[in-house]
Design an enzyme around this catalytic site. Structure first.
Site, PDB file in Angstrom:
ATOM      1  N   HIS A  43       0.808  -1.224   0.000  1.00  0.00           N
ATOM      2  CA  HIS A  43       0.000   0.000   0.000  1.00  0.00           C
ATOM      3  C   HIS A  43       0.835   1.264   0.000  1.00  0.00           C
ATOM      4  CE1 HIS A  43      -3.429  -2.561   1.940  1.00  0.00           C
ATOM      5  NE2 HIS A  43      -3.297  -2.783   0.637  1.00  0.00           N
ATOM      6  N   CYS A  71       3.520  23.630 -12.935  1.00  0.00           N
ATOM      7  CA  CYS A  71       2.158  23.395 -13.454  1.00  0.00           C
ATOM      8  C   CYS A  71       1.077  23.529 -12.394  1.00  0.00           C
ATOM      9  CB  CYS A  71       2.078  22.009 -14.102  1.00  0.00           C
ATOM     10  SG  CYS A  71       2.224  20.647 -12.917  1.00  0.00           S
TER      11      CYS A  71
HETATM   12  C1  BV8 Z   1      -7.904  -2.225  -5.480  1.00  0.00           C
HETATM   13  C2  BV8 Z   1      -2.924   3.080   2.367  1.00  0.00           C
HETATM   14  C3  BV8 Z   1      -8.453  -2.453  -7.770  1.00  0.00           C
HETATM   15  C4  BV8 Z   1      -3.612   4.396   2.564  1.00  0.00           C
HETATM   16  C5  BV8 Z   1      -4.684   1.393   2.453  1.00  0.00           C
HETATM   17  C6  BV8 Z   1     -11.947  -7.312  -3.700  1.00  0.00           C
HETATM   18  C7  BV8 Z   1     -10.824  -7.361  -4.515  1.00  0.00           C
HETATM   19  C8  BV8 Z   1     -10.111  -6.198  -4.811  1.00  0.00           C
HETATM   20  C9  BV8 Z   1     -10.518  -4.972  -4.275  1.00  0.00           C
HETATM   21  C10 BV8 Z   1     -11.628  -4.921  -3.480  1.00  0.00           C
HETATM   22  C11 BV8 Z   1     -12.338  -6.081  -3.187  1.00  0.00           C
HETATM   23  N1  BV8 Z   1     -13.368  -5.721  -2.378  1.00  0.00           N
HETATM   24  C12 BV8 Z   1     -13.306  -4.387  -2.154  1.00  0.00           C
HETATM   25  C13 BV8 Z   1     -12.276  -3.879  -2.804  1.00  0.00           C
HETATM   26  C14 BV8 Z   1     -11.912  -2.462  -2.811  1.00  0.00           C
HETATM   27  C15 BV8 Z   1     -10.951  -2.080  -1.688  1.00  0.00           C
HETATM   28  C16 BV8 Z   1     -11.227  -2.763  -0.390  1.00  0.00           C
HETATM   29  O1  BV8 Z   1     -10.610  -3.771  -0.073  1.00  0.00           O
HETATM   30  N2  BV8 Z   1     -12.149  -2.217   0.391  1.00  0.00           N
HETATM   31  C17 BV8 Z   1     -12.455  -2.798   1.679  1.00  0.00           C
HETATM   32  C18 BV8 Z   1     -12.678  -1.702   2.699  1.00  0.00           C
HETATM   33  C19 BV8 Z   1     -13.656  -3.685   1.515  1.00  0.00           C
HETATM   34  N3  BV8 Z   1      -9.589  -2.346  -2.094  1.00  0.00           N
HETATM   35  C20 BV8 Z   1      -8.947  -1.396  -2.805  1.00  0.00           C
HETATM   36  O2  BV8 Z   1      -9.445  -0.361  -3.172  1.00  0.00           O
HETATM   37  C21 BV8 Z   1      -7.500  -1.702  -3.174  1.00  0.00           C
HETATM   38  N4  BV8 Z   1      -7.330  -1.444  -4.580  1.00  0.00           N
HETATM   39  O3  BV8 Z   1      -8.516  -3.218  -5.218  1.00  0.00           O
HETATM   40  O4  BV8 Z   1      -7.739  -1.756  -6.746  1.00  0.00           O
HETATM   41  C22 BV8 Z   1      -8.031  -1.844  -9.044  1.00  0.00           C
HETATM   42  C23 BV8 Z   1      -7.517  -2.656 -10.032  1.00  0.00           C
HETATM   43  C24 BV8 Z   1      -7.133  -2.093 -11.228  1.00  0.00           C
HETATM   44  C25 BV8 Z   1      -7.253  -0.708 -11.431  1.00  0.00           C
HETATM   45  C26 BV8 Z   1      -7.752   0.107 -10.414  1.00  0.00           C
HETATM   46  C27 BV8 Z   1      -8.162  -0.459  -9.208  1.00  0.00           C
HETATM   47  C28 BV8 Z   1      -6.551  -0.771  -2.474  1.00  0.00           C
HETATM   48  C29 BV8 Z   1      -6.595  -0.984  -1.003  1.00  0.00           C
HETATM   49  C30 BV8 Z   1      -5.479  -0.178  -0.318  1.00  0.00           C
HETATM   50  C31 BV8 Z   1      -6.070   0.949   0.485  1.00  0.00           C
HETATM   51  N5  BV8 Z   1      -5.002   1.640   1.223  1.00  0.00           N
HETATM   52  N6  BV8 Z   1      -3.680   2.030   3.061  1.00  0.00           N
HETATM   53  C32 BV8 Z   1      -3.493   4.883   3.981  1.00  0.00           C
HETATM   54  O5  BV8 Z   1      -2.904   4.176   4.825  1.00  0.00           O
HETATM   55  O6  BV8 Z   1      -3.981   6.000   4.218  1.00  0.00           O
HETATM   56  S1  BV8 Z   1      -5.540   0.213   3.296  1.00  0.00           S
HETATM   57  C33 BV8 Z   1      -5.358   0.367   4.978  1.00  0.00           C
HETATM   58  O7  BV8 Z   1      -6.084  -0.735   5.523  1.00  0.00           O
HETATM   59  C34 BV8 Z   1      -3.973   0.226   5.573  1.00  0.00           C
HETATM   60  O8  BV8 Z   1      -2.966  -0.072   4.652  1.00  0.00           O
HETATM   61  C35 BV8 Z   1      -4.141  -0.966   6.515  1.00  0.00           C
HETATM   62  O9  BV8 Z   1      -2.974  -1.630   6.725  1.00  0.00           O
HETATM   63  C36 BV8 Z   1      -5.111  -1.730   5.725  1.00  0.00           C
HETATM   64  C37 BV8 Z   1      -5.745  -2.949   6.253  1.00  0.00           C
HETATM   65  O10 BV8 Z   1      -6.201  -2.688   7.515  1.00  0.00           O
HETATM   66  P1  BV8 Z   1      -5.420  -3.432   8.711  1.00  0.00           P
HETATM   67  O11 BV8 Z   1      -3.959  -3.359   8.476  1.00  0.00           O
HETATM   68  O12 BV8 Z   1      -6.009  -4.766   8.887  1.00  0.00           O
HETATM   69  O13 BV8 Z   1      -5.746  -2.465   9.873  1.00  0.00           O
HETATM   70  P2  BV8 Z   1      -7.080  -2.470  10.732  1.00  0.00           P
HETATM   71  O14 BV8 Z   1      -7.060  -1.238  11.532  1.00  0.00           O
HETATM   72  O15 BV8 Z   1      -8.251  -2.786   9.869  1.00  0.00           O
HETATM   73  O16 BV8 Z   1      -6.916  -3.743  11.695  1.00  0.00           O
HETATM   74  C38 BV8 Z   1      -5.856  -3.782  12.625  1.00  0.00           C
HETATM   75  C39 BV8 Z   1      -5.855  -5.180  13.198  1.00  0.00           C
HETATM   76  O17 BV8 Z   1      -4.775  -5.269  14.144  1.00  0.00           O
HETATM   77  C40 BV8 Z   1      -7.120  -5.533  13.967  1.00  0.00           C
HETATM   78  O18 BV8 Z   1      -7.562  -6.822  13.566  1.00  0.00           O
HETATM   79  C41 BV8 Z   1      -6.670  -5.565  15.435  1.00  0.00           C
HETATM   80  O19 BV8 Z   1      -7.360  -6.538  16.192  1.00  0.00           O
HETATM   81  C42 BV8 Z   1      -5.220  -5.954  15.279  1.00  0.00           C
HETATM   82  N7  BV8 Z   1      -4.358  -5.552  16.395  1.00  0.00           N
HETATM   83  C43 BV8 Z   1      -4.492  -4.496  17.228  1.00  0.00           C
HETATM   84  N8  BV8 Z   1      -3.467  -4.483  18.112  1.00  0.00           N
HETATM   85  C44 BV8 Z   1      -2.667  -5.547  17.810  1.00  0.00           C
HETATM   86  C45 BV8 Z   1      -3.228  -6.224  16.717  1.00  0.00           C
HETATM   87  N9  BV8 Z   1      -2.667  -7.328  16.175  1.00  0.00           N
HETATM   88  C46 BV8 Z   1      -1.525  -7.788  16.740  1.00  0.00           C
HETATM   89  N10 BV8 Z   1      -0.926  -7.190  17.783  1.00  0.00           N
HETATM   90  C47 BV8 Z   1      -1.468  -6.077  18.344  1.00  0.00           C
HETATM   91  N11 BV8 Z   1      -0.870  -5.493  19.414  1.00  0.00           N
END
Ligand code: BV8
Length: 250
Positions: free
Chosen positions: A122, A153
């Site tokens: 990402h 630009c």
């Molecule tokens: C794309 C950068 C296509 C920005 C981020 C199916 C297939 C493909 C795509 C999709 C699909 N379904 C939906 C989609 C679209 C979308 C998507 O997935 N949406 C979701 C919400 C449903 N995906 C996209 O748009 C991706 N692109 O598919 O493009 C395409 C193809 C061709 C041409 C054009 C387009 C792009 C996705 C990337 C988005 N960018 N980050 C920024 O950071 O500002 S994503 C963002 O979420 C972060 O990178 C983060 O890392 C990521 C995932 O979240 P997590 O890391 O899991 O973080 P979260 O807070 O959710 O959870 C934390 C976890 O840690 C919890 O479970 C918690 O319990 C745990 N935890 C807490 N403390 C601890 C711990 N674990 C261990 N130890 C601890 N101490």
């Protein structure tokens, strides 16, 4: 948090027996470094926004100052953070086994812990690029605007991260998918498993015969894919799963 002893022993056995490990990390691995996870990154000022709303090109075009300031705020948080024992444990594992480290995180903490060749699916919080740039964009050194603009630009500088709706970096995506298809163990650390295509990697590994271990103190969408779930914080758990450094040569 007490980790189930039987699960710990099973995880240690699987890791010791593995020869090609894919490690997939999410925001949770940086939680013990004090970096808010992605979905609670919106504490305080940002509490009223949905991250999936802010982390999009559309949001940036509509409110560049707000989104840019959100990223500056996160850069400040991350710059003040330090890698934690989980990041360091992965460095130690890579000294003992073939490890492919794929991260969804943009904080650069794996690299600061000493991991090399980190596959950043990402992008990176500290990289910038241009939105609709002229191809020879440059910012004035003292550009106090938020965000900076190209002096030629007028294009907006933008964070070098992958926004929702944007494709992942081609090489990173290919390498991650190849690792998922060829590893014999997939270790999933600190991700809710909600963001695709990254969250699909453990399933690909499993479909290709690899074992899957999830480390997360909370239930995640990848628990059902896992052969083993260690319900624990990464910083506490990972250092217990393998020796702290490469075993001294016999
Ligand atoms: C794309 C950068 C296509 C920005 C981020 C199916 C297939 C493909 C795509 C999709 C699909 N379904 C939906 C989609 C679209 C979308 C998507 O997935 N949406 C979701 C919400 C449903 N995906 C996209 O748009 C991706 N692109 O598919 O493009 C395409 C193809 C061709 C041409 C054009 C387009 C792009 C996705 C990337 C988005 N960018 N980050 C920024 O950071 O500002 S994503 C963002 O979420 C972060 O990178 C983060 O890392 C990521 C995932 O979240 P997590 O890391 O899991 O973080 P979260 O807070 O959710 O959870 C934390 C976890 O840690 C919890 O479970 C918690 O319990 C745990 N935890 C807490 N403390 C601890 C711990 N674990 C261990 N130890 C601890 N101490």
């Amino acid at each position: 948090m007490l980790i189930d002893a039987a699960h710990l022993a099973e995880a240690r056995r699987r890791i010791a027996a593995a020869s090609d490990i894919l490690v997939l990390t999410g925001a949770g691995i940086s939680a013990e470094s004090g970096v808010p996870t992605f979905r609670d990154a919106l504490t305080g000022l940002w509490a009223r926004f949905d991250p999936e709303e802010l982390a999009t090109e559309d949001a940036y075009r509509r409110q560049p100052g707000l989104v840019w300031d959100w990223y500056e705020h996160r850069r400040t948080l991350v710059a003040a953070a330090q890698p934690n024992p989980a990041h360091h444990a992965i460095v130690a594992l890579a000294a003992q086994k073939k490890v492919t480290l794929v991260t969804q995180n943009v904080d650069g903490l794996h690299q600061r812990a000493g991991s090399t060749d980190v596959i950043e699916l990402h992008g990176n919080l500290f990289a910038n690029k241009w939105l609709d740039g002229c191809g020879r964009c440059e910012a004035a050194p003292d550009d106090g605007r938020s965000p900076p603009r190209c002096i030629h630009c007028g294009a907006l500088m933008r964070p070098g991260v992958v926004w929702f709706g944007e494709d992942l970096p081609r090489v990173a995506r290919y390498r991650a998918e190849h690792a998922a298809q060829t590893c014999d163990l997939c270790l999933v650390v600190g991700t809710s498993g909600m963001v695709y295509p990254a969250a699909g990697l453990p399933g690909v590994a499993k479909d290709h015969g690899a074992g899957v271990i999830v480390v997360n103190p909370q239930p995640s969408a990848l628990d059902a894919t896992a052969d083993l779930v260690l319900r624990a914080p990464a910083g506490q758990c990972l250092p217990m799963l393998w020796p702290p450094c490469a075993a001294a040569p016999a």
